[in-house]
Structures are given as structure tokens and as C-alpha cells.
Design a protein around this motif. Structure first.
Motif, short mmCIF file in Angstrom:
data_model
loop_
_atom_site.label_atom_id
_atom_site.label_comp_id
_atom_site.label_asym_id
_atom_site.label_seq_id
_atom_site.Cartn_x
_atom_site.Cartn_y
_atom_site.Cartn_z
N THR A 41 -0.92 13.07 8.75
CA THR A 41 -2.28 13.62 8.66
C THR A 41 -3.24 12.64 8.03
O THR A 41 -4.46 12.77 8.18
CB THR A 41 -2.27 14.92 7.84
OG1 THR A 41 -1.92 14.62 6.48
CG2 THR A 41 -1.26 15.91 8.42
N GLY A 42 -2.70 11.68 7.30
CA GLY A 42 -3.54 10.70 6.64
C GLY A 42 -4.17 11.20 5.36
O GLY A 42 -4.99 10.52 4.75
N ARG A 43 -3.80 12.41 4.92
CA ARG A 43 -4.41 12.99 3.73
C ARG A 43 -3.46 13.04 2.53
O ARG A 43 -3.90 13.09 1.40
CB ARG A 43 -4.93 14.41 4.03
CG ARG A 43 -6.08 14.43 5.02
CD ARG A 43 -6.72 15.82 5.06
NE ARG A 43 -5.80 16.84 5.52
CZ ARG A 43 -5.67 17.20 6.81
NH1 ARG A 43 -6.41 16.60 7.73
NH2 ARG A 43 -4.82 18.14 7.15
N ARG A 44 -2.17 13.02 2.79
CA ARG A 44 -1.20 13.12 1.68
C ARG A 44 -0.37 11.85 1.61
O ARG A 44 0.09 11.32 2.63
CB ARG A 44 -0.27 14.32 1.87
CG ARG A 44 -0.95 15.67 1.72
CD ARG A 44 0.08 16.78 1.78
NE ARG A 44 1.10 16.60 0.74
CZ ARG A 44 2.19 17.37 0.65
NH1 ARG A 44 2.42 18.31 1.55
NH2 ARG A 44 3.05 17.18 -0.32
N THR A 45 -0.18 11.36 0.39
CA THR A 45 0.68 10.18 0.21
C THR A 45 2.13 10.60 0.26
O THR A 45 2.49 11.73 -0.09
CB THR A 45 0.39 9.52 -1.14
OG1 THR A 45 0.66 10.44 -2.20
CG2 THR A 45 -1.04 9.03 -1.22
N ILE A 46 2.96 9.69 0.73
CA ILE A 46 4.41 9.94 0.80
C ILE A 46 5.02 9.60 -0.54
O ILE A 46 4.77 8.53 -1.11
CB ILE A 46 5.04 9.08 1.91
CG1 ILE A 46 4.49 9.52 3.28
CG2 ILE A 46 6.57 9.20 1.89
CD1 ILE A 46 4.98 8.68 4.44
N ARG A 47 5.80 10.51 -1.06
CA ARG A 47 6.46 10.29 -2.35
C ARG A 47 7.51 9.19 -2.21
O ARG A 47 8.38 9.25 -1.34
CB ARG A 47 7.11 11.59 -2.81
CG ARG A 47 7.70 11.50 -4.21
CD ARG A 47 8.42 12.79 -4.55
NE ARG A 47 9.04 12.71 -5.87
CZ ARG A 47 9.97 13.56 -6.30
NH1 ARG A 47 10.37 14.53 -5.50
NH2 ARG A 47 10.49 13.44 -7.50
N LEU A 48 7.43 8.19 -3.07
CA LEU A 48 8.31 7.03 -3.00
C LEU A 48 9.45 7.16 -4.00
O LEU A 48 9.25 7.63 -5.12
CB LEU A 48 7.53 5.75 -3.28
CG LEU A 48 6.37 5.43 -2.33
CD1 LEU A 48 5.63 4.19 -2.79
CD2 LEU A 48 6.90 5.22 -0.91
N PHE A 49 10.63 6.71 -3.59
CA PHE A 49 11.77 6.68 -4.49
C PHE A 49 11.95 5.26 -5.04
O PHE A 49 11.88 4.28 -4.30
CB PHE A 49 13.06 7.10 -3.79
CG PHE A 49 14.29 6.93 -4.63
CD1 PHE A 49 14.56 7.78 -5.68
CD2 PHE A 49 15.17 5.88 -4.40
CE1 PHE A 49 15.67 7.62 -6.46
CE2 PHE A 49 16.29 5.70 -5.18
CZ PHE A 49 16.54 6.58 -6.22
N GLY A 50 12.19 5.16 -6.33
CA GLY A 50 12.46 3.85 -6.93
C GLY A 50 11.23 3.04 -7.25
O GLY A 50 11.31 1.83 -7.45
N GLY A 51 10.05 3.70 -7.31
CA GLY A 51 8.84 2.96 -7.65
C GLY A 51 8.15 2.36 -6.44
O GLY A 51 8.63 2.43 -5.30
N PRO A 65 0.83 -1.21 0.00
CA PRO A 65 0.00 0.00 0.00
C PRO A 65 0.87 1.26 0.00
O PRO A 65 1.95 1.29 0.58
CB PRO A 65 -0.80 -0.13 1.31
CG PRO A 65 -0.75 -1.58 1.66
CD PRO A 65 0.58 -2.08 1.15
N VAL A 66 0.37 2.28 -0.66
CA VAL A 66 1.11 3.54 -0.71
C VAL A 66 1.01 4.22 0.66
O VAL A 66 -0.09 4.44 1.18
CB VAL A 66 0.54 4.47 -1.80
CG1 VAL A 66 1.29 5.80 -1.81
CG2 VAL A 66 0.63 3.79 -3.16
N PRO A 67 2.14 4.51 1.31
CA PRO A 67 2.09 5.12 2.65
C PRO A 67 1.60 6.57 2.60
O PRO A 67 1.74 7.25 1.59
CB PRO A 67 3.55 5.03 3.12
CG PRO A 67 4.36 5.03 1.86
CD PRO A 67 3.53 4.30 0.84
#
Length: 777
Positions: A176-186, A170-172
Motif C-alpha cells: 500500500t505504500g503507507r505502512r513500513t515493514i517491521r524488520l528483524f535484526g535492526g 531505506p526502510v521498506p
């Protein structure tokens, strides 16, 4: 205009773990085009729609991919959700849109296409595989695909015992639970929670609903089609893949483990075609039914009896190896052989079997007297005066009073109860003006470690120098001093490396060092025996007629091959590939000698300098091409326990269990980090080799740390400060790269960047300028 990049990419090489930006994932063969196994046609519903039919006909005529055609139909007629269905046909589909260079599709059809009444189609074409491992050239998995991405797929555990069902994690989100954390490397992956994380098709909901299916692909090159990347052909057919595996294993068995390259000296390739077969499957009612299908078929049109004849006797292999040596060295091996050292004539080249059968006096109380020890020395074909002179140097003149303990062991060549020999393997030192500090620091530390580990011999597998050196040059003085220090501890074997780094004759001076132990320079194809007395005994030709008596270990030396010499024999066009073919014949010729040595209890070691097909460079680039010297199959086919290689600056290894026992091939990589961006840990290999196994460990050296900071646009000083705050650059070699438009080049403050990098051992600023192209109206 190029924009500033607030998040520069920072890659660090070196340090305790030597991490890489993209991790340590397995190297993959790059692909540059796709050939399809069939076509797609309109469904009955879509075919009844004139607009859909017109879009389909136009797309096929224009050479568009079926995905593009399907998207265009769906956009025009949203009510047609799946307007195309697969159609099984006897030909392969080659479309310009499936290749980065559309011209390749035309070249393939022009070269191998046929007209059998339905236009020019690709029915059968030659292929050459880039690896000796069928799992590499035919990767496959169970996978469940959605509309746009893969939902689930199978993956084996690291030990190969469990098959897991994998999925995307799952995308973290932030706190705040409203914004997704930008992931590095896919997106990250994880083991699926259902079914205990195991991939069991019989218990899998997606598999039973036909959403998860077997999928695979062939990876290959096509002779005559120029491409640095491989082509791929996808298939979902279990029958096609299973039959291909059987062909791979059969050909590999006949060719000593090789499936890569051409199949024989007549340059016969594999062929991919289609065959109409009755395929059985279970219908919805559980009944077995058979339906005709065009199945991909892998052909190997080679004379199997010829392959068997090539492997049927040792004499044939020896003759072929001898002829290969003449081609590789430009003249008969005997004419180019070095003369043996004067003292080598004292060591008789009789077999150990003959020596051990000699009559020996009985031992007293388990320990030999001086007379008994000398009798044992004579039994092994060693001149007694020569052994006494060696013993005087080794233990002092008083050794004759007590010739017990481990001194008999030196005469018989047994270094330990298990017969294992311990060897330090160094490579690619690259001593030169530019690299002197890095090379000398790392090589010096490596020698200290090797001495502390008590190695019994040392091997330098090429490129000791970075370029031709004058004897008065500081780099030459330091290299000679370090090799002399190593030779004071153990015998040293130095191999000729790449001619641009080690011009012919560069290594000759090392024969004259005069250390406690000799240095042998292998600058021709030969075998060298390390004797029990720590001396080197070289063959007069390319191999020994019989394993020398009193040998401790057998080394097979293949220095860099001069392709110009080969070109003079076979022609410039065929020279690159001929090198690999003749080296494979040469290596197979050594197998009988290695078997004889193993029967006499001797470890067998190969030493060479060159590129293994499919290895990975220090910058993470797979080395795939027809002009590389070796394949793993050819190296394993020599039946040496260990093969010590040089030339590639990244540590990597291959292993296999065979009739020769546990065989290993390995590059130690360069001794230090000589360029920015070099991946992996630096060091040397500590080998432990027996008659039926070989193993090694990588011993690290204090290589320099490099830091790469890359901006896609103009360097942002605040972002650079942030990156540097997270990474200690003290003592590191730092390179900053950026890309800007020509009109913005003067906005880059180089002086400010250099001030921020204060404390680094070296800084390098590289800006790529994108020129502005202006045209007049």
C-alpha cells in the motif's frame, strides 16, 4: 504482568546450512564500561547563562556523563543547541555513569588515580589486550555521525581490496505504500550509491566538510579490576592510533606475534597515558600549522634486550621449555615418560639427513629389485626383518616377487609426489549414556567419509567420552568398536582431554585394540613420529633429541594440563595464568624441532586440548579471560604447520603466513550437536599438510537439528502453530521457552504445546517464572 508474544523467536540449528538466528557475523569482544579521553566544557555563550552553568556544575559533581549534562541544559535552555565543546586535558575521565557497575569507576580511580594538584585524576593506567591482532583491540573506521545515529561509515570488502562507503538501506514499505515493514535484526545496510560506492576521503563531500572523521577505540582489560567484559577508550586522533600500531607491531615482532596478556614473566603490562605533542594540521587557508595537544600514548615499559635475549638462541628456548614441562606435569618430564614399546627399539632415532647420506645401490630401469629395496630400507635405519613382516601383513607373502610400484614409497615415507599427508581430525565425541545415539551416528558417518577420502592417519583431539565409562557400558562398547574400525584403515592418535570428561586412564584400553594399525594414546607432553611403516614412535621426554629416521610426519602432543598440579608449584592464586605462560614457553621450545623436521621434508603437526583466547563458544560467546591456555601467537610461535585443537564445540580457525610458511590453527568442533542452541555446522576436518603449508576442509556429519522457540510472555498457541507451519519439526529436537509472572503460570497449557510438537524427535518445555514480590504498607 508478562504479556503474550505473538511473534516468537525461532532459532534453528542443524540441517544443510546450519543457519543461526543472528547470522554469521564476526565475533566481537564484549565491553562493559568506557573511559573517556577528555572532558567537555561550556561554550562561552552557555557559560554566560547562570542556569546552564548551575546544571553543568551539578552534573559534574554527581558524576553524570557529558551527554546527560548536555541533554539537561538543552531541555532547560532550548536556545542553546550545542552548549558543550570538547576540552583537551592531560587526564582521562572516569565517571560512574559510564559503567554498568558504577563501583568500577571508583575502583579504577582508587587503584591508579593520582593527585597532581587538580584533584584525584586518572593520568596513567595499566592495560592488557585480549587479542594478538591489533585490528581487533583497536577497531577503527571513517564515520559520519548525525545527531542520533551514524549516517555513513567505511567498510572493507571481504577480500580486503576495496574500501566501501556504507549506509543504512531505506526502510521498506508494504504494497500500500503507507505502512513500513517491521524488520528483524535492526536496519539493513547497503553500499552508498555516491562515488561508485567507494570510500575516497579526497572525493567525499562529508569528509571535506569535516562531517566524516576517523574514529577508533582501544579495547582492553585493567589488571586488578574484576570484569568479564573489556573496557573501551575512544579516540579520533590519527597520531595516537598510528603510534599505537607501531608499538603493537614492534612488541608482536619481539614476542613471536603476541601482544595479548602480560609482556614478560615479570607481568609487565602496557600502559595508556597522555603526552603533550606539537600536532600539525592544515588550516582553512591550506597552511600547515602546529598546535599543542594532549595525545593518547601507548607505553610498553619492557626491557627490550630481555625480549631479544629470550629469542636469541635455541638453547635458551629449549631450557625454558624443559622447565615449563616440569611445572605443567608436576615433575621432570623424563621421570614421567612412558616406556617405549618393545618393537620401537628397532627403529633407530637417527636423523633423516644421516640416512639419506648413506650409500645406496643404483636402481635398475627405474625400479628396485628385492635386494635394492632391502638396501634402501637399511639405509633409512629400519630393521629389514621388521619391514618384511610389515610387508607380509600389508600385501601378502607374494609381494617379494614384485617389490615395485609404490612399495618403496612406504620405506622412504613419501605418500605422494608433493609430500602431502592427509589426516582426519575428530574431536569432542562425548560418548556417554545421554549422547550415545547422536555421537555414534555422527562419528560412524565421519569414519565412513574419512575412509572414503583415503586419509593416512587420524587424530582424536580429546573428550572422546562424556564421562567415565564402565567397560560393559553400551557407550564404551560402541566407541571401542568405532575406533577399532578406524584403526583397521589407518594409524590413530588419541589425545587426553578434559579430566571431567575423560578421567585419567580412560584411554589406556585403546592401546590394546589390535587393529591393522596401531592406536597411540598421548596422555603426557611428548612428540610422536608417524613412521613410513605406519607405526607410532614416541619421544622419551617432552621432545625428540633428533627427528627419527624414516619418519613420515612429526606430531607434538600437549594433552589437557592439570591446573592443580601447576598450583602445587606456583600457588593457587597464580596457577590459572601460569598455565598459559608456561605453555607459551613450551610451544616456543618446540620451534627448533619443527624447523629441523621441515628441513628434512616432514610435515609438522601440533595436537592439543584447551581454549584459545578470543575464540567463540558453540553458543556464540567470545572466550576472553586471563586463565585460558593458549593465544594464537603462542600456537603460531611453535612453528608447526598445523595445530589441531579440541575442547571448543564450534568450528573456527586462524591462519597466518610466516617464515614457517602457511600456518593454520583449527577446532573441528564437536562431532555432533549435543545441546540446544549450538551454533555452526558439525563435522570433522580433513587436513592436507606439507612442509610449508597446511589447509583443511570441514566435512559435515548428520548432526541432529534443534529448534528453539522463545516467547517473551505466555505461549500463544496460534503463534506457535504459525511458527511450526513455517518450520518442519519432523525428526528435530524442539525446545519451547517462555517467561510468565508467577500468577499466570497455571495458564500455560503444556499438554497442548506437546500435542502441537508431535512428530519431533524430542521436546523440551522450559518456563521461567517471574516471582511476584508483595510488600505490606
Amino acid at each position: 504482568m508478562a504479556h503474550s508474544n505473538a511473534h516468537p523467536v525461532v532459532a534453528v540449528q542443524g540441517g544443510p546450512v546450519a543457519p543461526t538466528l543472528l547470522g554469521q557475523g564476526p565475533a566481537r569482544i564484549p565491553t562493559g564500561g568506557k573511559i573517556r579521553a577528555g572532558i567537555k566544557v561550556l561554550t562561552k555563550k552557555a557559560a554566560s547563562e547562570p542556569k546552564a552553568k548551575a546544571i553543568y556544575d551539578q552534573g559534574v559533581a554527581a558524576g553524570q556523563s557529558f551527554e546527560q549534562i548536555e541533554r539537561a541544559i538543552t531541555a532547560a535552555r532550548p536556545d542553546l543547541k550545542t552548549p558543550l565543546v570538547p576540552r583537551n586535558v592531560p587526564w582521562f575521565t572516569v565517571r560512574a555513569q559510564d559503567f554498568p557497575n558504577p563501583e568500577i569507576a571508583r575502583e579504577i580511580l582508587d587503584a591508579y588515580g593520582e593527585d597532581r594538584g587538580e584533584g584525584r585524576r586518572l593520568y596513567r593506567f595499566p592495560v592488557v589486550f585480549p587479542s594478538d591482532y591489533w585490528r581487533t583491540v583497536m577497531p577503527h573506521e571513517l564515520a559520519a555521525w548525525g545527531t542520533h545515529e551514524k549516517h555513513y561509515w567505511s567498510q572493507y570488502s571481504a577480500d580486503g581490496r576495496a574500501r566501501h562507503c556504507m549506509c543504512h538501506a531505506p526502510v521498506p514499505v508494504d504494497e500500500t505504500g503507507r505502512r513500513t515493514i517491521r524488520l528483524f535484526g535492526g536496519r539493513k545496510t547497503m553500499i552508498r550509491e555516491d562515488n561508485g560506492g567507494l570510500c575516497e576521503p579526497e572525493a567525499c563531500r562529508e569528509y571535506q566538510q569535516r562531517q566524516c572523521n576517523l574514529t577508533g577505540r582501544f579495547l582492553f582489560f585493567i589488571p586488578g579490576i574484576r570484569s568479564i567484559s573489556a573496557f573501551e577508550l575512544h579516540t579520533n586522533s590519527f597520531y595516537a592510533m598510528n603510534a599505537a600500531i607501531q608499538k603493537f607491531e614492534t612488541v608482536g615482532f619481539l614476542r613471536g606475534g603476541r601482544i595479548s596478556g602480560f609482556l614478560d614473566r615479570q607481568r609487565t603490562p602496557f600502559y595508556l597515558t597522555k603526552k603533550l605533542m606539537e600536532v600539525a594540521h592544515i588550516d582553512e587557508q591550506g597552511r600547515a600549522v602546529r598546535v599543542p595537544q594532549w595525545i593518547i600514548d601507548l607505553e610498553a615499559p619492557v626491557d627490550v634486550t630481555a625480549l631479544l635475549r629470550e629469542n636469541e638462541d635455541t638453547e635458551t628456548a629449549l631450557v625454558q621449555a624443559h622447565l615449563a614441562t616440569q611445572v605443567l606435569q608436576g615433575s621432570p618430564a623424563a621421570d614421567r615418560a612412558e616406556s617405549l614399546p618393545a618393537n620401537a627399539a628397532d627403529v633407530q632415532a637417527t636423523t633423516v639427513a644421516d640416512a639419506t647420506s648413506a650409500e645406496e645401490p643404483p636402481l635398475c630401469d627405474g625400479h628396485p629389485s628385492f635386494e635394492q629395496l632391502m638396501a634402501r630400507v637399511q639405509a633409512y635405519g629400519i630393521v629389514t626383518e621388521r619391514y618384511q613382516a610389515y610387508a607380509d601383513r600389508r600385501w601378502g607373502r607374494g609381494w617379494k616377487i614384485n617389490p615395485r610400484q609404490d612399495r618403496e614409497r612406504d620405506a622412504t615415507g613419501l605418500a605422494g609426489e608433493d609430500g602431502m599427508i592427509r589426516i582426519a581430525h575428530f574431536s569432542d565425541l562425548h560418548y556417554g549414556t545421554k549422547n550415545l545415539a547422536e555421537a555414534d551416528r555422527c562419528f560412524g558417518a565421519a569414519i565412513d567419509r574419512a575412509i572414503a577420502l583415503g586419509v593416512e592417519a587420524a587424530v582424536l583431539s580429546g573428550d572422546a567420552t562424556d564421562h567415565g565409562l564402565d567397560l560393559h557400558a553400551p557407550a564404551a562398547e560402541r566407541l571401542v568398536a568405532q575406533v577399532r574400525r578406524l584403526a583397521d584403515h589407518c594409524p590413530v592418535l588419541m589425545l587426553q582431554g578434559t579430566f571431567s570428561h575423560e578421567p585419567p586412564g580412560t584411554l589406556a584400553i585403546f592401546r590394546l585394540l589390535g587393529g591393522r594399525h596401531p592406536v597411540h594414546v598421548a596422555d603426557r607432553i611428548e612428540q610422536v613420529a608417524l613412521t613410513a611403516q605406519g607405526e607410532w614412535l614416541a619421544s622419551t621426554g617432552w621432545c625428540f633429541d633428533a627427528v627419527p629416521a624414516g619418519a613420515r610426519a612429526l606430531f607434538t602432543c600437549i594433552p589437557t594440563v592439570n591446573k592443580a598440579v601447576v598450583a602445587a608449584t606456583v600457588g593457587a592464586v597464580d596457577a590459572a595464568q601460569a598455565v598459559g605462560e608456561h605453555l607459551a614457553l613450551l610451544l616456543r621450545g618446540y620451534a627448533s624441532t619443527h624447523r629441523a623436521a621441515r628441513r628434512q621434508g616432514l610435515p609438522t603437526i601440533g595436537v592439543s586440548h584447551g581454549t584459545v583466547f578470543g575464540c567463540v563458544s558453540e553458543h556464540g560467546v567470545p572466550m576472553a579471560g586471563f586463565d585460558h591456555e593458549f593465544t594464537t601467537g603462542a600456537l603460531f610461535g611453535s612453528e608447526a604447520q598445523a595445530f589441531m585443537l579440541g575442547h571448543i564445540h564450534r568450528h573456527q580457525a586462524w591462519e597466518q603466513e610466516s617464515r614457517a610458511g602457511r600456518q593454520c590453527i583449527a577446532y573441528p568442533g564437536s562431532i555432533g550437536r549435543f545441546h540446544y542452541g549450538e551454533e555452526g555446522q558439525k563435522g570433522f576436518l580433513l587436513w592436507e599438510i606439507d612442509t610449508d603449508q597446511a589447509r583443511f576442509t570441514l566435512e559435515s556429519t548428520p548432526a541432529c537439528r534443534t529448534v528453539d522457540i522463545v516467547f517473551e510472555g505466555k505461549p500463544d498457541l496460534d503463534a506457535l502453530r504459525t511458527a511450526l507451519a513455517q518450520q518442519d519439526i519432523a525428526g528435530a529436537f524442539v525446545r519451547v521457552r517462555w517467561t510468565v509472572a508467577d500468577e499466570d503460570r497455571h495458564q500455560v497449557d503444556r499438554a497442548a504445546i506437546e500435542r502441537l510438537l508431535d512428530g519431533a524427535a524430542e521436546t523440551k518445555l522450559e518456563g521461567r517464572i517471574v516471582p511476584v514480590v508483595r510488600t505490606r504498607a
